[in-house]
Scaffold this active site. Structure first.
Site, PDB file in Angstrom:
ATOM      1  N   ARG A   1       9.932  71.242  32.482  1.00 15.72           N
ATOM      2  CA  ARG A   1      10.232  70.790  31.162  1.00 15.72           C
ATOM      3  C   ARG A   1       9.100  71.394  30.025  1.00 15.72           C
ATOM      4  NH1 ARG A   1       9.691  66.022  29.717  1.00 15.72           N
ATOM      5  NH2 ARG A   1      10.610  65.262  31.491  1.00 15.72           N
TER       6      ARG A   1
ATOM      7  N   TYR B   1      25.268  77.722   7.934  1.00 16.39           N
ATOM      8  CA  TYR B   1      25.852  77.694   9.123  1.00 16.39           C
ATOM      9  C   TYR B   1      26.447  76.319   9.219  1.00 16.39           C
ATOM     10  CZ  TYR B   1      26.721  77.855  14.284  1.00 16.39           C
ATOM     11  OH  TYR B   1      27.380  77.839  15.406  1.00 16.39           O
TER      12      TYR B   1
ATOM     13  N   ASP C   1      16.355  80.536   8.825  1.00 16.09           N
ATOM     14  CA  ASP C   1      17.164  81.017   9.943  1.00 16.09           C
ATOM     15  C   ASP C   1      17.266  82.305   9.700  1.00 16.09           C
ATOM     16  OD1 ASP C   1      19.479  81.451  11.720  1.00 16.09           O
ATOM     17  OD2 ASP C   1      20.399  79.468  11.195  1.00 16.09           O
TER      18      ASP C   1
ATOM     19  N   LYS D   1      22.802  85.346  19.798  1.00 10.51           N
ATOM     20  CA  LYS D   1      23.350  86.168  19.078  1.00 10.51           C
ATOM     21  C   LYS D   1      22.565  87.657  19.128  1.00 10.51           C
ATOM     22  CE  LYS D   1      25.666  82.782  17.575  1.00 10.51           C
ATOM     23  NZ  LYS D   1      25.299  82.131  16.228  1.00 10.51           N
TER      24      LYS D   1
HETATM   25  C1  PLP Z   1      25.072  80.694  16.010  1.00  5.42           C
HETATM   26  C2  PLP Z   1      24.360  80.399  14.985  1.00  5.42           C
HETATM   27  C3  PLP Z   1      23.429  79.181  14.727  1.00  5.42           C
HETATM   28  C4  PLP Z   1      23.650  78.285  16.062  1.00  5.42           C
HETATM   29  O1  PLP Z   1      23.185  78.674  17.396  1.00  5.42           O
HETATM   30  P1  PLP Z   1      23.773  78.524  18.913  1.00  5.42           P
HETATM   31  O2  PLP Z   1      22.827  79.238  19.700  1.00  5.42           O
HETATM   32  O3  PLP Z   1      25.325  78.669  18.708  1.00  5.42           O
HETATM   33  O4  PLP Z   1      23.695  76.892  18.993  1.00  5.42           O
HETATM   34  C5  PLP Z   1      22.559  78.895  13.891  1.00  5.42           C
HETATM   35  N1  PLP Z   1      22.343  79.690  13.032  1.00  5.42           N
HETATM   36  C6  PLP Z   1      23.139  80.591  12.642  1.00  5.42           C
HETATM   37  C7  PLP Z   1      22.766  81.469  11.560  1.00  5.42           C
HETATM   38  C8  PLP Z   1      24.162  81.145  13.745  1.00  5.42           C
HETATM   39  O5  PLP Z   1      24.889  82.220  13.385  1.00  5.42           O
END
Ligand code: PLP
Length: 393
Positions: free
Chosen positions: A45, A97, A169, A194
Site C-alpha cells: 500500500r 465533472y 484536472d 481516459k
Molecule cells: C472520468 C473523469 C474523472 C473521474 O475519473 P474516474 O477514473 O472515472 O474516477 C474526473 N475528471 C474528469 C474530467 C473525467 O473525465
C-alpha cells in the site's frame, strides 16, 4: 531529444533482468533484512515498484516533482480535497465533472468544506468569488462536456497572490497537449481511465504535485487513506502511456475534422470544440495547448432529450457509453448519463442542455466516423418527425 523519444525512454528497462517491459510486482509485502531494514519497499500500500515506475513517468510527463497513482480519478480528486480542513472553501469551475460535483456536495459538505462554483473562463468571476476562506481553486480545462477553456497562467498568478492552491484536472488535454504545472498550477489530477490508459480497459487516477512538499503530503494521504492503484493496472497505464503521443495527436486530428463537419450540418445548433475559431475561448486554448484534444460536443436544433436519444441510439461505430479517451469512438448523452447527478436547472445553466451530445472521437478512419454520424443524424430526424406526426394523430 524530442518529447516522444523522451517519453518512450522514460520507461525504464528492468535493471535486474533486462526485461524491456516493466515487471509487475504482484506482491503485498517485501521481506526485510532486519526490522526497518529493507530495499525501499516495506508494504505494497505504501509503495510498489510497478506503481512507482508509473508515478515517475507521469511526474516527468507533467513537469512535476512527484506523482501518486490512485484506484480511480475520483480517488485522486478525493486525495487533493483531503489537503483541506473543515471551514475551508473550494472555488471551482461551474462546468465541473459530475463525479467531482457529487464528491464535493455529498461527501465534503458534511465535513464543513464548501464549494463556490463560478464560470472561471472570465477572470473577473474568479477574483470576485475568492473569499478569505478559499484554499483551493479547482479548474478543469477543457471542461466536460462543454469544452470551456480557463486561462491557467492568469488564474495561477491570482491564486499565488492569495496563497491559494491551484489544481487542474488535466484529463481532457493530457500532458501531451497541456502542462498546467509549467503554467503555474500546484497540482494536476488525471482520470488515467481516459487518455493516459487510452484503451478503455481500466479505472485509474493520478495526482501530480509541483513541489516535493506537496507531493509528500499527497503521498501521505495515498498511504493513509489507501485508495492505491494495483500493480497490474499500473502496468496497463504504463503500457498506455507509451503510445500517448501518437494517440493524442491522432485523436485531435480526427476530432477537428468531425467538429468542422458538424459545424456545417443543418440539424446542429452549437458545436463545442476549442480548435474551432468559433469557440469563445479559442485564443486561450491556442495559447496554452499544443492541440485541442479528442472530445467534441454538440447540440441539436431540436433541443429535446428525444432527439438526442434518437441520435445516440443510431450510431454504429460510436458506441453509447460513459467514459472517453479510448481507441474506440464513444458517445454519450450527458443529461441522462454523466451529468445526471447535477440538478436539471444547474446543468442547463452550465450549458448541458437536453440535446447536448458528447463525442469521444477515437482512432478509426475519420471518414468512417463522419459517415456514421451522418446516418445517425438522418435517422434521428426521420424518427423525431414520426413521433411528432404520431402525437397529432
Ligand atoms: C472520468 C473523469 C474523472 C473521474 O475519473 P474516474 O477514473 O472515472 O474516477 C474526473 N475528471 C474528469 C474530467 C473525467 O473525465
Amino acid at each position: 531529444m524530442s518529447n516522444a523519444t523522451q517519453l518512450i525512454h522514460s520507461i525504464p528497462v528492468d535493471p535486474l533482468t533486462g526485461s524491456i517491459s516493466v515487471p509487475i510486482y504482484q506482491t503485498s509485502t517485501f521481506v526485510q533484512d532486519a526490522p526497518g531494514e529493507h530495499k525501499g519497499y516495506d508494504y505494497a500500500r505504501s509503495n510498489n515498484p510497478t506503481r512507482e515506475t508509473l508515478e515517475k513517468i507521469v511526474a516527468l510527463l507533467e513537469g512535476g516533482e512527484r506523482a501518486s497513482a490512485f484506484a480511480s480519478g475520483l480517488a485522486a480528486i478525493d486525495a487533493v480535497v483531503k489537503l483541506l480542513e473543515s471551514g475551508d472553501e473550494i472555488l471551482a469551475v461551474d462546468d465541473i465533472y459530475g463525479g467531482a460535483f457529487r464528491l464535493f456536495t455529498h461527501i465534503y459538505a458534511k465535513f464543513g468544506i464548501t464549494v463556490n462554483y463560478t464560470d472561471t473562463t472570465d477572470i473577473a468571476n474568479v477574483i470576485d468569488a475568492i473569499t478569505p476562506k478559499t484554499k483551493l481553486i479547482w479548474l478543469e480545462t477543457p471542461t466536460n462536456p462543454t469544452l470551456k477553456i480557463s486561462d491557467i497562467e492568469t488564474i495561477a498568478t491570482i491564486a499565488k497572490q492569495h496563497n491559494i492552491l491551484l489544481c487542474v484536472d488535466n484529463t481532457f488535454a493530457s500532458p501531451i497537449l497541456q502542462q498546467p504545472i509549467k503554467l503555474g498550477a500546484d497540482l494536476v489530477v488525471h482520470s488515467a481511465t481516459k487518455y493516459l490508459g487510452g484503451h478503455s480497459d481500466l479505472i485509474a487516477g493520478i495526482v501530480v504535485s509541483a513541489t516535493q512538499e506537496l507531493g509528500d503530503k499527497i503521498k501521505f494521504i495515498q498511504n493513509a487513506s489507501g485508495a492505491i492503484l494495483a500493480p497490474h493496472d499500473s502496468w496497463l497505464v504504463i503500457r498506455g502511456v507509451e503510445t500517448l503521443h501518437l494517440r493524442v495527436k491522432e485523436h485531435s486530428r480526427n476530432a477537428l475534422i468531425v467538429a468542422q463537419y458538424l459545424e456545417k450540418h443543418p440539424a446542429i445548433d452549437k458545436v463545442y470544440y476549442p480548435g474551432l475559431k468559433s469557440h469563445p475561448n479559442h485564443d486561450i486554448a491556442a495559447k496554452q495547448q499544443l492541440g485541442f484534444g479528442g472530445i467534441v460536443s454538440f447540440t441539436l436544433k431540436n433541443n429535446t432529450e428525444d432527439a438526442a436519444r434518437a441520435v445516440v441510439c443510431s450510431t454504429k461505430l460510436f458506441k453509447l457509453a460513459e467514459s472517453l479517451g479510448g481507441v474506440k469512438s464513444l458517445l454519450c448523452h450527458p443529461a441522462q448519463m454523466t451529468h445526471k447527478s447535477i440538478p436539471a436547472e444547474k446543468r442547463r445553466a452550465a450549458g448541458v442542455v437536453d440535446s447536448l451530445i458528447r463525442l469521444s472521437v477515437g482512432l478509426e478512419e475519420v471518414d468512417d466516423l463522419i459517415r456514421d454520424i451522418e446516418q445517425a443524424l438522418n435517422k434521428a430526424q426521420t424518427f423525431v418527425a414520426e413521433i411528432k406526426v404520431a402525437a397529432f394523430q
